[in-house]
Every structure is written in C-alpha cells, then in structure tokens.
Design an enzyme around this catalytic site. Sequence first.
Site, PDB file in Angstrom:
ATOM      1  N   ARG A   1       4.292 -11.369 -14.339  1.00 22.60           N
ATOM      2  CA  ARG A   1       3.233 -10.358 -14.377  1.00 22.60           C
ATOM      3  C   ARG A   1       2.276 -10.555 -13.206  1.00 22.60           C
ATOM      4  O   ARG A   1       1.845  -9.595 -12.573  1.00 22.60           O
ATOM      5  CB  ARG A   1       2.478 -10.432 -15.700  1.00 22.60           C
ATOM      6  CG  ARG A   1       1.485  -9.312 -15.904  1.00 22.60           C
ATOM      7  CD  ARG A   1       0.894  -9.343 -17.298  1.00 22.60           C
ATOM      8  NE  ARG A   1       0.205 -10.580 -17.611  1.00 22.60           N
ATOM      9  CZ  ARG A   1      -1.032 -10.874 -17.212  1.00 22.60           C
ATOM     10  NH1 ARG A   1      -1.713 -10.040 -16.490  1.00 22.60           N
ATOM     11  NH2 ARG A   1      -1.586 -12.022 -17.551  1.00 22.60           N
TER      12      ARG A   1
ATOM     13  N   GLU B   1      -6.365   6.114   4.434  1.00 23.99           N
ATOM     14  CA  GLU B   1      -7.798   6.367   4.253  1.00 23.99           C
ATOM     15  C   GLU B   1      -8.598   5.851   5.440  1.00 23.99           C
ATOM     16  O   GLU B   1      -8.791   4.646   5.600  1.00 23.99           O
ATOM     17  CB  GLU B   1      -8.297   5.704   2.959  1.00 23.99           C
ATOM     18  CG  GLU B   1      -7.615   6.200   1.695  1.00 23.99           C
ATOM     19  CD  GLU B   1      -7.901   7.658   1.397  1.00 23.99           C
ATOM     20  OE1 GLU B   1      -8.988   8.147   1.777  1.00 23.99           O
ATOM     21  OE2 GLU B   1      -7.039   8.313   0.791  1.00 23.99           O
TER      22      GLU B   1
ATOM     23  N   ALA C   1     -11.782   6.093   5.979  1.00 25.45           N
ATOM     24  CA  ALA C   1     -13.022   5.434   5.542  1.00 25.45           C
ATOM     25  C   ALA C   1     -12.750   3.977   5.175  1.00 25.45           C
ATOM     26  O   ALA C   1     -13.548   3.094   5.496  1.00 25.45           O
ATOM     27  CB  ALA C   1     -13.635   6.176   4.359  1.00 25.45           C
TER      28      ALA C   1
ATOM     29  N   ARG D   1     -10.377   2.057   6.400  1.00 27.33           N
ATOM     30  CA  ARG D   1     -10.155   1.321   7.651  1.00 27.33           C
ATOM     31  C   ARG D   1     -11.483   1.017   8.348  1.00 27.33           C
ATOM     32  O   ARG D   1     -11.676  -0.085   8.866  1.00 27.33           O
ATOM     33  CB  ARG D   1      -9.241   2.113   8.589  1.00 27.33           C
ATOM     34  CG  ARG D   1      -7.795   2.154   8.145  1.00 27.33           C
ATOM     35  CD  ARG D   1      -6.889   2.698   9.228  1.00 27.33           C
ATOM     36  NE  ARG D   1      -7.232   4.058   9.636  1.00 27.33           N
ATOM     37  CZ  ARG D   1      -6.785   5.162   9.049  1.00 27.33           C
ATOM     38  NH1 ARG D   1      -5.983   5.066   8.000  1.00 27.33           N
ATOM     39  NH2 ARG D   1      -7.128   6.352   9.510  1.00 27.33           N
ATOM     40  N   GLN D   2     -12.391   1.974   8.351  1.00 29.77           N
ATOM     41  CA  GLN D   2     -13.694   1.765   8.985  1.00 29.77           C
ATOM     42  C   GLN D   2     -14.488   0.685   8.262  1.00 29.77           C
ATOM     43  O   GLN D   2     -15.094  -0.187   8.893  1.00 29.77           O
ATOM     44  CB  GLN D   2     -14.484   3.075   9.011  1.00 29.77           C
ATOM     45  CG  GLN D   2     -13.885   4.119   9.925  1.00 29.77           C
ATOM     46  CD  GLN D   2     -14.460   5.500   9.695  1.00 29.77           C
ATOM     47  OE1 GLN D   2     -15.153   5.763   8.710  1.00 29.77           O
ATOM     48  NE2 GLN D   2     -14.162   6.410  10.609  1.00 29.77           N
ATOM     49  N   GLU D   3     -14.494   0.739   6.942  1.00 31.84           N
ATOM     50  CA  GLU D   3     -15.238  -0.252   6.167  1.00 31.84           C
ATOM     51  C   GLU D   3     -14.595  -1.634   6.271  1.00 31.84           C
ATOM     52  O   GLU D   3     -15.301  -2.647   6.307  1.00 31.84           O
ATOM     53  CB  GLU D   3     -15.344   0.205   4.705  1.00 31.84           C
ATOM     54  CG  GLU D   3     -16.240   1.420   4.566  1.00 31.84           C
ATOM     55  CD  GLU D   3     -15.970   2.268   3.346  1.00 31.84           C
ATOM     56  OE1 GLU D   3     -16.710   3.239   3.146  1.00 31.84           O
ATOM     57  OE2 GLU D   3     -15.007   1.982   2.593  1.00 31.84           O
TER      58      GLU D   3
ATOM     59  N   GLU E   1     -14.707   1.987  -2.474  1.00 29.18           N
ATOM     60  CA  GLU E   1     -13.916   2.897  -1.639  1.00 29.18           C
ATOM     61  C   GLU E   1     -12.495   3.030  -2.176  1.00 29.18           C
ATOM     62  O   GLU E   1     -11.932   4.130  -2.204  1.00 29.18           O
ATOM     63  CB  GLU E   1     -13.889   2.412  -0.192  1.00 29.18           C
ATOM     64  CG  GLU E   1     -13.168   3.355   0.747  1.00 29.18           C
ATOM     65  CD  GLU E   1     -13.812   4.726   0.829  1.00 29.18           C
ATOM     66  OE1 GLU E   1     -13.087   5.743   0.646  1.00 29.18           O
ATOM     67  OE2 GLU E   1     -15.019   4.817   1.080  1.00 29.18           O
TER      68      GLU E   1
ATOM     69  N   GLU F   1      -9.620  10.483  -5.776  1.00 26.62           N
ATOM     70  CA  GLU F   1      -9.245  11.625  -4.944  1.00 26.62           C
ATOM     71  C   GLU F   1      -7.733  11.871  -4.986  1.00 26.62           C
ATOM     72  O   GLU F   1      -7.286  13.009  -5.106  1.00 26.62           O
ATOM     73  CB  GLU F   1      -9.714  11.420  -3.512  1.00 26.62           C
ATOM     74  CG  GLU F   1     -11.214  11.524  -3.354  1.00 26.62           C
ATOM     75  CD  GLU F   1     -11.681  11.347  -1.920  1.00 26.62           C
ATOM     76  OE1 GLU F   1     -10.835  11.040  -1.042  1.00 26.62           O
ATOM     77  OE2 GLU F   1     -12.881  11.516  -1.678  1.00 26.62           O
TER      78      GLU F   1
ATOM     79  N   LEU G   1      -8.801  24.632  -6.323  1.00 28.10           N
ATOM     80  CA  LEU G   1     -10.218  24.318  -6.502  1.00 28.10           C
ATOM     81  C   LEU G   1     -10.604  24.443  -7.969  1.00 28.10           C
ATOM     82  O   LEU G   1     -10.275  25.425  -8.624  1.00 28.10           O
ATOM     83  CB  LEU G   1     -11.082  25.244  -5.646  1.00 28.10           C
ATOM     84  CG  LEU G   1     -10.931  25.094  -4.134  1.00 28.10           C
ATOM     85  CD1 LEU G   1     -11.803  26.116  -3.417  1.00 28.10           C
ATOM     86  CD2 LEU G   1     -11.300  23.698  -3.691  1.00 28.10           C
TER      87      LEU G   1
END
EC number: 2.7.1.107
Length: 128
Positions: free
Chosen positions: A13, A32, A34, A36-38, A73, A80, A90
């Site tokens: 496990r 993503e 964001a 990668r930036q973080e 994130e 998302e 939408l």
Amino acid sequence: MTSLKLNGQGLGRIVKALRCTYWGLKAAYKGEAAFRQELALAFILFPISFFIADTAMHWLALIVVILLVLVVELLNSAIEALTDRVSTELHILSGRAKDMGSAAVSLALLIAALVWGVSIYQAVRPYW
C-alpha cells in the site's frame, strides 16, 4: 507478528501510494504552469531560508508555508481537473468550485508572503 505484504496492504500500500504521489506530482508539473512557478519559487527560497531563520522552528515555519502553497495548488488543480472531467459546459457550481480553489491558493500565497516578509524584515533590520 505481522508480515510485510506487497498485495495492497502493508508495504504494498505504501509503495502504491508513493507511485501515485509521483504520478500526481509529474502530472502537476507537466500540466500546471502555476505549480511549476510555485515550485521554482520554492527552489529559490529553500536555500535562502537557511540565512534568514534564527532558529530551527523559524526555519521550519518558512519551509512549511512554502509546502502549504504547493499543497493548496495541487488541491486546486485537482478540483479544476475533476470539474472539467464532469462537464466542460459553464455551470454556476463549477465556476464557484474553481473560484474557491483559486481563492484558497491566493490565501496560501498571502500567508507565505506574510511569514517570509516578516522574516526578511527581521533579518535585514539590524543592518539599517
């Protein structure tokens, strides 16, 4: 005495969880911007943390807030992805879920900025 099982229990496990962790981090890095930036920011701030921190607990606080941003994130990206998987049309609830995930990331970044800002201020204050 318990034995180490590799069939989804015990050690197996743990190995499976580590594999899923790797795949999740890899997917976040590839898909993503964001994240990668973080992550890049984390790699920059990590060595700086050793010069800023006065104590081990202070250093830990600096590192924990960076990790908090990355965790939030990842959760936002998961929300998302799942929302888009369920439906691409939408919908007010889909938009609300995505907006709340984004707000959570923003709050985590604010927490990190406050902790790092105060720490940097305290580190450079004696030189003013």
